[in-house]
Design a protein around this motif. Structure first.
Motif, mmCIF file in Angstrom:
data_model
loop_
_atom_site.group_PDB
_atom_site.id
_atom_site.type_symbol
_atom_site.label_atom_id
_atom_site.label_comp_id
_atom_site.label_asym_id
_atom_site.label_seq_id
_atom_site.Cartn_x
_atom_site.Cartn_y
_atom_site.Cartn_z
ATOM 1 N N GLY A 132 -4.094 -9.355 -7.226
ATOM 2 C CA GLY A 132 -4.891 -9.437 -6.008
ATOM 3 C C GLY A 132 -4.947 -8.152 -5.198
ATOM 4 O O GLY A 132 -5.671 -8.073 -4.208
ATOM 5 N N LYS A 133 -4.203 -7.132 -5.606
ATOM 6 C CA LYS A 133 -4.158 -5.868 -4.862
ATOM 7 C C LYS A 133 -5.184 -4.881 -5.422
ATOM 8 O O LYS A 133 -5.540 -4.917 -6.602
ATOM 9 C CB LYS A 133 -2.762 -5.235 -4.944
ATOM 10 N N ASN A 134 -5.646 -3.980 -4.560
ATOM 11 C CA ASN A 134 -6.514 -2.886 -4.986
ATOM 12 C C ASN A 134 -5.643 -1.713 -5.403
ATOM 13 O O ASN A 134 -4.645 -1.408 -4.734
ATOM 14 C CB ASN A 134 -7.452 -2.463 -3.852
ATOM 15 N N VAL A 135 -6.025 -1.073 -6.496
ATOM 16 C CA VAL A 135 -5.235 0.032 -7.029
ATOM 17 C C VAL A 135 -6.146 1.184 -7.462
ATOM 18 O O VAL A 135 -7.334 0.991 -7.710
ATOM 19 C CB VAL A 135 -4.382 -0.407 -8.246
ATOM 20 N N VAL A 136 -5.550 2.377 -7.528
ATOM 21 C CA VAL A 136 -6.178 3.510 -8.197
ATOM 22 C C VAL A 136 -5.340 3.768 -9.440
ATOM 23 O O VAL A 136 -4.111 3.875 -9.360
ATOM 24 C CB VAL A 136 -6.224 4.768 -7.297
ATOM 25 N N LEU A 137 -6.015 3.824 -10.581
ATOM 26 C CA LEU A 137 -5.372 4.057 -11.867
ATOM 27 C C LEU A 137 -5.778 5.439 -12.365
ATOM 28 O O LEU A 137 -6.956 5.788 -12.276
ATOM 29 C CB LEU A 137 -5.865 3.050 -12.910
ATOM 30 N N GLU A 138 -4.852 6.202 -12.878
ATOM 31 C CA GLU A 138 -5.191 7.465 -13.533
ATOM 32 C C GLU A 138 -4.799 7.361 -14.995
ATOM 33 O O GLU A 138 -3.723 6.863 -15.314
ATOM 34 C CB GLU A 138 -4.444 8.635 -12.889
ATOM 35 N N ARG A 141 -10.731 -0.539 -22.588
ATOM 36 C CA ARG A 141 -9.273 -0.478 -22.578
ATOM 37 C C ARG A 141 -8.878 0.781 -21.817
ATOM 38 O O ARG A 141 -9.471 1.829 -21.989
ATOM 39 C CB ARG A 141 -8.706 -0.388 -23.998
ATOM 40 N N PHE A 142 -7.876 0.664 -20.990
ATOM 41 C CA PHE A 142 -7.424 1.780 -20.168
ATOM 42 C C PHE A 142 -5.944 1.980 -20.412
ATOM 43 O O PHE A 142 -5.185 1.012 -20.419
ATOM 44 C CB PHE A 142 -7.687 1.484 -18.680
ATOM 45 N N VAL A 143 -5.520 3.222 -20.616
ATOM 46 C CA VAL A 143 -4.108 3.546 -20.735
ATOM 47 C C VAL A 143 -3.740 4.331 -19.471
ATOM 48 O O VAL A 143 -4.222 5.445 -19.273
ATOM 49 C CB VAL A 143 -3.799 4.357 -22.003
ATOM 50 N N ALA A 144 -2.936 3.716 -18.621
ATOM 51 C CA ALA A 144 -2.610 4.291 -17.313
ATOM 52 C C ALA A 144 -1.397 5.204 -17.392
ATOM 53 O O ALA A 144 -0.373 4.852 -17.970
ATOM 54 C CB ALA A 144 -2.345 3.182 -16.296
ATOM 55 N N ASN A 145 -1.545 6.387 -16.795
ATOM 56 C CA ASN A 145 -0.400 7.285 -16.602
ATOM 57 C C ASN A 145 0.323 6.924 -15.314
ATOM 58 O O ASN A 145 1.528 7.062 -15.209
ATOM 59 C CB ASN A 145 -0.861 8.742 -16.496
ATOM 60 N N GLY A 146 -0.465 6.506 -14.312
ATOM 61 C CA GLY A 146 0.078 6.139 -13.017
ATOM 62 C C GLY A 146 -0.837 5.170 -12.302
ATOM 63 O O GLY A 146 -2.039 5.151 -12.550
ATOM 64 N N VAL A 152 0.841 -1.192 0.000
ATOM 65 C CA VAL A 152 0.000 0.000 0.000
ATOM 66 C C VAL A 152 0.880 1.248 0.000
ATOM 67 O O VAL A 152 1.828 1.356 0.778
ATOM 68 C CB VAL A 152 -0.956 0.004 1.216
ATOM 69 N N GLY A 153 0.589 2.151 -0.920
ATOM 70 C CA GLY A 153 1.363 3.382 -1.062
ATOM 71 C C GLY A 153 2.344 3.353 -2.219
ATOM 72 O O GLY A 153 2.770 4.405 -2.692
ATOM 73 N N ASP A 154 2.717 2.161 -2.702
ATOM 74 C CA ASP A 154 3.626 2.072 -3.849
ATOM 75 C C ASP A 154 2.960 2.667 -5.083
ATOM 76 O O ASP A 154 1.767 2.468 -5.313
ATOM 77 C CB ASP A 154 4.016 0.624 -4.142
ATOM 78 N N THR A 155 3.742 3.409 -5.877
ATOM 79 C CA THR A 155 3.236 4.037 -7.095
ATOM 80 C C THR A 155 4.108 3.608 -8.261
ATOM 81 O O THR A 155 5.326 3.509 -8.133
ATOM 82 C CB THR A 155 3.258 5.574 -6.961
ATOM 83 N N TYR A 156 3.468 3.369 -9.397
ATOM 84 C CA TYR A 156 4.157 3.002 -10.634
ATOM 85 C C TYR A 156 3.767 4.013 -11.695
ATOM 86 O O TYR A 156 2.601 4.376 -11.812
ATOM 87 C CB TYR A 156 3.783 1.574 -11.053
#
Length: 168
Positions: free
Chosen positions: A114-120, A158-163, A35-39
């Motif tokens: 299996g992790k929950n994420v927020v995608l922008e 389809r989603f193109v993620a910035n982060g 939790v808290g890791d960002t890609y």
């Protein structure tokens, strides 16, 4: 002189083989996806402001099949085992939607499964060809019978993620 040339060519051949083998070993980045890791880019949307996958699907139907600069919250179902260059998110109706990284600019660890994420990023409804579906099924190491069962294009989100940020 001939011996030096032969030794030089042998060394060159061995170093080429060593680099070729090293490239094959490259895979998704290491990491535990805590939790808290960002890609990718920093995720600026608060988790509470991210919309669900269900709301995204409704918004895509209403807004001519494309929504830009949106934050989505969802659960990661699968990650590309080869490089971590794509992932799939679970939807409310037990289907999945596909996420690529913007400009192939970052990758995610397989620990994200299996992790929950927020995608922008940006989302759209798109028809995916048979060949592309089979390519991603091969990347996901699906059984050959499942790959062979792909016989028609499909419309999907389809989603193109910035982060991407790992959340609770």
């Amino acid at each position: 002189m001939k011996l030096k040339s032969i030794l030089f060519l042998a060394a060159l051949g061995l170093s080429t083989l060593a680099f070729a083998q090293e490239e094959k070993k490259s895979g998704p980045p290491a990491g535990n996806a805590i939790v808290g890791d960002t890609y990718g880019s920093a995720v600026t949307s608060a988790e509470s402001k991210a919309i669900s996958v269900d709301k995204l699907a409704k918004k895509l139907k209403k807004d001519n099949k494309k929504v830009e600069n949106v934050a989505i919250k969802g659960k990661v179902v699968d990650v590309c085992d080869k490089k971590g260059c794509w992932l799939t998110i679970q939807t409310e109706d037990d289907t999945q939607f596909f996420v690529k990284m913007k400009d192939y600019g970052f990758f995610v660890p397989t620990a994200l499964k299996g992790k929950n994420v927020v995608l922008e990023g940006n989302a759209e409804r798109k028809v995916t060809s048979i060949d592309e579906q089979k390519h991603y099924a091969e990347d996901a190491k699906k059984p050959q019978s499942e790959i062979d069962a792909i016989t028609k294009p499909k419309e999907e989100i389809r989603f193109v993620a910035n982060g991407i940020k790992v959340v609770n």
